[in-house]
Design a protein around this motif. Structure first.
Motif, PDB file in Angstrom:
ATOM      1  N   GLU A  30     -21.252  75.738 -76.368  1.00 51.74           N
ATOM      2  CA  GLU A  30     -21.736  76.780 -75.457  1.00 51.74           C
ATOM      3  C   GLU A  30     -21.340  76.468 -74.015  1.00 51.74           C
ATOM      4  O   GLU A  30     -20.982  77.365 -73.252  1.00 51.74           O
ATOM      5  N   ARG A  31     -21.417  75.205 -73.631  1.00 50.10           N
ATOM      6  CA  ARG A  31     -20.992  74.799 -72.290  1.00 50.10           C
ATOM      7  C   ARG A  31     -19.516  75.094 -72.082  1.00 50.10           C
ATOM      8  O   ARG A  31     -19.113  75.620 -71.039  1.00 50.10           O
ATOM      9  N   VAL A 156     -27.070  76.961 -69.717  1.00 48.75           N
ATOM     10  CA  VAL A 156     -26.567  76.055 -70.748  1.00 48.75           C
ATOM     11  C   VAL A 156     -26.801  74.607 -70.352  1.00 48.75           C
ATOM     12  O   VAL A 156     -27.063  73.754 -71.193  1.00 48.75           O
ATOM     13  N   TRP A 159     -30.182  73.741 -71.313  1.00 50.34           N
ATOM     14  CA  TRP A 159     -30.349  73.809 -72.754  1.00 50.34           C
ATOM     15  C   TRP A 159     -30.297  72.450 -73.414  1.00 50.34           C
ATOM     16  O   TRP A 159     -30.583  72.285 -74.580  1.00 50.34           O
TER      17      TRP A 159
END
Length: 162
Positions: A30-31, A156, A159
């Motif tokens: 996701e990053r 993110v 996260w």
């Protein structure tokens, strides 16, 4: 001396430094996606930088602060900005809660329920993006779409379980 070339008022690289820490593979993915999206399309210019970009952005987290180190393509440092993450705490928390509701709804809710949750999710994302743009006002000129992409990256970063 004239204004910087708008075609150069952009990021060409975004790097997360070691203060960010590693995350599980799905969050690392996701990053990477958030960074790709930010670099792919953005409008970004530190105010007062007559020489212009394009720019590289190195992001770190130090004592619950977001550190944005901006350099030229040649790695010459331009400026460093430090932002408290405290103003983002509620929005990021609420955003994660509504994202979780959205992912659960996808499995079992009606299309109208999913759409309502998604509208709330987008609204919170817009609120966080506007807050980021406001916090950077007078420091970095960026359009709303770039603020949205950068806010996604801030989310993110959170996260990782912090």
């Amino acid at each position: 001396m004239g204004a910087p070339d708008p075609g150069k008022a952009r990021l060409i690289d975004v790097e997360l430094d070691e203060t960010i820490g590693r995350a599980p593979p799905d969050i690392e993915h996701e990053r990477a996606v958030a960074i790709f999206d930010l670099v792919e399309e953005n409008s970004f210019c530190p105010l007062g930088d007559e020489a212009g970009g394009p720019y590289k952005l190195r992001i770190s987290l130090v004592e619950k602060r977001l550190v944005l180190r901006i350099a030229r393509e040649s790695d010459e440092e331009v400026v460093t900005h430090i932002l408290s993450l405290s103003p983002f705490k509620r929005i990021v928390r609420d955003y994660f809660m509504i994202c979780e509701s959205y992912y659960q709804a996808i499995r079992s809710a009606s299309p109208s329920q999913i759409e309502a949750i998604d509208m709330g999710r987008r609204g919170l994302h817009n609120e966080g993006s506007q807050l980021l743009q406001d916090r950077l006002k007078g420091k970095i000129e960026l359009d709303f779409d770039t603020a949205r992409r950068l806010f996604t990256l801030v989310c993110v970063l959170h996260w990782r379980g912090s």
